[in-house]
Design an enzyme around this catalytic site. Structure first.
Site, PDB file in Angstrom:
ATOM      1  N   CYS A  75      52.607  56.860  25.151  1.00 43.51           N
ATOM      2  CA  CYS A  75      53.682  57.995  25.100  1.00 43.51           C
ATOM      3  C   CYS A  75      52.807  59.241  25.155  1.00 43.51           C
ATOM      4  CB  CYS A  75      54.534  57.691  24.068  1.00 43.51           C
ATOM      5  SG  CYS A  75      55.308  56.239  24.157  1.00 43.51           S
TER       6      CYS A  75
ATOM      7  N   ASP B 277      61.370  56.771  28.494  1.00 49.07           N
ATOM      8  CA  ASP B 277      60.253  56.013  27.854  1.00 49.07           C
ATOM      9  C   ASP B 277      60.011  54.546  27.708  1.00 49.07           C
ATOM     10  OD1 ASP B 277      58.613  55.937  25.587  1.00 49.07           O
ATOM     11  OD2 ASP B 277      59.433  57.039  24.488  1.00 49.07           O
ATOM     12  N   ASP B 278      59.069  54.062  28.174  1.00 50.77           N
ATOM     13  CA  ASP B 278      58.561  52.640  28.165  1.00 50.77           C
ATOM     14  C   ASP B 278      59.327  51.866  29.295  1.00 50.77           C
ATOM     15  OD1 ASP B 278      56.855  53.116  26.313  1.00 50.77           O
ATOM     16  OD2 ASP B 278      57.876  51.569  24.788  1.00 50.77           O
TER      17      ASP B 278
ATOM     18  N   HIS C  19      57.171  64.002  20.292  1.00 48.14           N
ATOM     19  CA  HIS C  19      55.885  63.202  20.150  1.00 48.14           C
ATOM     20  C   HIS C  19      54.486  63.873  20.412  1.00 48.14           C
ATOM     21  CE1 HIS C  19      54.642  58.336  20.337  1.00 48.14           C
ATOM     22  NE2 HIS C  19      54.402  59.222  19.025  1.00 48.14           N
TER      23      HIS C  19
ATOM     24  N   LYS D 120      62.740  63.356  23.112  1.00 49.21           N
ATOM     25  CA  LYS D 120      61.525  63.135  22.078  1.00 49.21           C
ATOM     26  C   LYS D 120      60.375  63.766  22.327  1.00 49.21           C
ATOM     27  CE  LYS D 120      58.216  59.372  22.361  1.00 49.21           C
ATOM     28  NZ  LYS D 120      58.078  57.808  22.383  1.00 49.21           N
TER      29      LYS D 120
ATOM     30  N   ASP E 114      57.253  57.170  31.376  1.00 46.14           N
ATOM     31  CA  ASP E 114      55.905  58.078  30.610  1.00 46.14           C
ATOM     32  C   ASP E 114      54.633  57.007  30.764  1.00 46.14           C
ATOM     33  OD1 ASP E 114      56.839  56.088  28.839  1.00 46.14           O
ATOM     34  OD2 ASP E 114      56.463  57.393  26.938  1.00 46.14           O
ATOM     35  N   ASN E 115      54.960  55.675  30.817  1.00 50.45           N
ATOM     36  CA  ASN E 115      54.011  54.693  30.931  1.00 50.45           C
ATOM     37  C   ASN E 115      54.509  53.403  31.455  1.00 50.45           C
ATOM     38  OD1 ASN E 115      54.201  55.207  27.424  1.00 50.45           O
ATOM     39  ND2 ASN E 115      55.093  53.441  28.232  1.00 50.45           N
TER      40      ASN E 115
ATOM     41  N   LYS F  61      52.590  47.791  28.967  1.00 46.11           N
ATOM     42  CA  LYS F  61      52.091  49.501  28.164  1.00 46.11           C
ATOM     43  C   LYS F  61      50.932  49.208  27.495  1.00 46.11           C
ATOM     44  CE  LYS F  61      54.012  52.460  24.791  1.00 46.11           C
ATOM     45  NZ  LYS F  61      55.200  52.512  23.721  1.00 46.11           N
TER      46      LYS F  61
ATOM     47  N   HIS G 168      62.508  52.781  25.034  1.00 43.73           N
ATOM     48  CA  HIS G 168      61.503  52.473  24.098  1.00 43.73           C
ATOM     49  C   HIS G 168      62.163  51.382  22.936  1.00 43.73           C
ATOM     50  CE1 HIS G 168      58.515  53.050  21.083  1.00 43.73           C
ATOM     51  NE2 HIS G 168      57.748  53.675  21.614  1.00 43.73           N
TER      52      HIS G 168
END
Ligand SMILES: *[C@@H]1O[C@H](CO)[C@@H](O)[C@H](O)[C@H]1NC(C)=O
Ligand SMILES: *[C@@H]1O[C@H](CO)[C@@H](O)[C@H](O)[C@H]1NC(C)=O
Ligand SMILES: *[C@@H]1O[C@H](CO)[C@@H](O)[C@H](O)[C@H]1NC(C)=O
Ligand SMILES: *[C@@H]1O[C@H](CO)[C@@H](O)[C@H](O)[C@H]1NC(C)=O
Ligand SMILES: *[C@@H]1O[C@H](CO)[C@@H](O)[C@H](O)[C@H]1NC(C)=O
Ligand SMILES: *[C@@H]1O[C@H](CO)[C@@H](O)[C@H](O)[C@H]1NC(C)=O
Ligand SMILES: *[C@@H]1O[C@H](CO)[C@@H](O)[C@H](O)[C@H]1NC(C)=O
Length: 484
Positions: free
Chosen positions: A71, A33-34, A127, A125, A275-276, A293, A217
């Site tokens: 995300c 994540d991130d 989301h 996660k 994810d990004n 991001k 994240h």
């Protein structure tokens, strides 16, 4: 035993062995994540990610693997094979108090793999919405779920939101799970993944393990020993962030050790992707790519990614630069599993590209179309068109004090108008320094027509306002389904 019996036995044995050989491969899909482009060891030698490096370097590093700018949209693409603007999740992310969710009529990868008799587990996660049980992972094709429904929370207390709307968000299947209160989530998730790995017999069943980590994240938190690896970095945010990446790396090392010991490696495909792009305001770094991001720049959308398999890849140990988009995983993985995807998907089966480096079957893709932000970006061949404001971090951001000569080109940039178009040649200018919109009016026109065409099928963004009924105070201090 008669000769005839022996013959029967031999035929039977052969068919059993054959069935074994043809058993669909185990699929382990890991999402970070991130994680920024410049936050992994194979792009930046200052990052300590030995486990990931080993997998990436012995597998295939994907160097043109695009994801969504934030995300929720990436997760929706990954699990449906559709662009977010076709499922209504193109705008922003789902916040815990909003009743938005991934529409029920889309069949998820987990459900498709279940039809192929995979055992399917999710750790991490979600989301993708939780206001009703029907939108949660164990109702969406996963045999089990351990993790968080929301997009971000404290790594130790597992509390998210601001008082008086804050609540505990950690579940095992449908039950609130307090046992891990106080424990860092990367450790919790790795342990659960290992339990699953040990509970499945890899010779008898096929496993789909989806592990979208909370790491890295914000909030920027990590046990001190990981942060200490980077004691030479003075910037506290960056130092801690880098530590989080190394904790994630260790967790993935633990998971892959378990896969090895338990005998999965002969028939397994492992995918790792961010994810990004990385949020530069929370310690991440996408250098030399532009942006952050939550922007349409390459820094927000070009993901750090690789695939690893000991047996399924025909060409390994190289950098694959073929055009790939996160929507492609759905049909690609389904094809690896021996299934078929429904017609009309945005994703393309890219297994030949992944497996042997064949040319990509994709010549264009949509970065995003967000009718609320009034921005969009598409790629056609080498060209990228951006309509409107790409985001709020529009520059090039060197990693804070990691002793590299990063400041060689501090190009200034003007604030971009809402209806302005920008055109870049990503092949010759991957860092988006040269806007060609004025120079190449014909190319600009062509891409504008493409964009118009893409926009015709937009499903309006599903972004309802927050609902006070979601307040954790009605659910013993936890974020819970039941209010939509
Ligand atoms: C799913 O439902 C949404 C919202 O009702 C609709 O816009 C979309 O076209 C549907 N998609 C499919 C694949 O059925
Ligand atoms: C969650 O579901 C899985 C699969 O059904 C099961 O093995 C596990 O024990 C469940 N966990 C809890 C805490 O009930
Ligand atoms: C990895 O495994 C080791 C040995 O069991 C353990 O000490 C460590 O905490 C684990 N790390 C993570 C991030 O799960
Ligand atoms: C440290 O890094 C963060 C995030 O990368 C940045 O926002 C902050 O300004 C930096 N602090 C200093 C003192 O440079
Ligand atoms: C860096 O700046 C110089 C001049 O200032 C320019 O000629 C060059 O193209 C720039 N390089 C990049 C990668 O932007
Ligand atoms: C991978 O992508 C980066 C960033 O766009 C680029 O600088 C690099 O040249 C690419 N690597 C290869 C092997 O094409
Ligand atoms: C309510 O929450 C507390 C922790 O805040 C927990 O200890 C307790 O078990 C919960 N009660 C129920 C009925 O779930």
């Amino acid at each position: 035993m008669t000769g005839r019996n022996i013959l029967f036995l031999a035929v039977w044995l052969q068919s059993v062995l054959h069935a074994q050989l043809r058993r669909p491969p185990h699929i382990v899909l890991i999402v970070a994540d991130d994680l920024g482009w410049n936050d992994v060891g194979w792009h930046n030698s200052q990052m300590y990610t030995p486990n990931l490096n080993k997998l990436a370097q012995n597998g295939v590093i994907l160097n043109s693997s695009y994801v969504q700018p934030v995300c929720t949209p990436t997760r929706s693409s990954l699990l449906t094979g559709y662009y977010p603007y076709h499922v209504g999740l193109q705008h922003n992310v789902l916040h815990s108090s909003r009743p938005g969710h991934l529409y029920k009529n889309f069949t998820l990868l987990s459900q498709k793999l279940k039809e192929l008799e995979y055992v399917t587990h999710m750790v991490g996660k979600w989301h993708l919405g939780f206001c009703n049980w029907n939108y949660t992972p164990t109702y969406r094709g996963f045999d089990s779920f351990l993790g968080m429904y929301s997009g971000a929370e404290d790594y130790y207390t597992h509390v998210t939101g601001y008082s008086p709307h804050s609540g505990y968000d950690f579940r095992f299947n449908k039950s609130v799970y307090y046992e891990v209160k106080g424990e860092y989530s990367a450790n919790v998730f790795a342990r659960r993944a290992i339990d699953i790995i040990n509970s499945v017999n890899p010779k008898k069943e096929s496993l789909f393990l989806y592990v979208p980590f909370q790491s890295v994240h914000e909030p920027v938190q990590v046990p001190k020993k990981y942060e200490d690896i980077y004691s030479h970095i003075q910037n506290k945010t960056r130092r801690t962030y880098c530590g989080m990446v190394s904790a994630l790396d260790e967790a993935i090392g633990n998971i892959t050790d378990a896969l090895t010991h338990r005998g999965y490696m002969d028939n397994l495909l492992l995918i790792f992707t961010s994810d990004n792009g990385g949020p530069v305001n929370h310690g991440a770094n996408n250098w030399p790519l532009r942006g952050s991001k939550n922007t349409l720049w390459e820094g927000g959308t070009k993901g750090a990614a690789f695939v690893y398999s000991k047996t399924l890849l025909k060409k390994t140990k190289y950098v694959n630069t073929e055009m790939f988009h996160v929507v492609d995983w759905f049909p690609t993985l389904l094809s690896v599993a021996g299934g078929r995807s429904d017609p009309g998907l945005d994703g393309i089966d890219q297994w030949p590209t992944i497996q042997s480096g064949a040319p990509s079957k994709r010549s264009n893709f949509v970065y995003n179309i967000d009718e609320i932000m009034k921005n969009a970006a598409i790629r056609v061949g080498d060209y990228k068109l951006i309509e409107g404001k790409p985001g709020t971090h529009n520059g090039w951001y060197p990693a804070p004090n990691n002793h590299r000569k990063h400041f060689r080109n501090q190009t200034t940039f003007h604030d971009i108008g809402a209806l302005e178009y920008q055109l870049f040649n990503i092949k010759s200018d991957p860092t988006e320094h040269f806007n060609l919109a004025k120079k190449l009016p014909d190319v600009l026109k062509k891409l504008q027509l493409y964009l118009q065409e893409f926009k015709k099928t937009l499903v309006p963004a599903f972004y309802p306002p927050g609902d006070p009924k979601s307040n954790p105070k009605y659910y013993n201090g936890t974020w819970s389904p039941g209010w939509c």
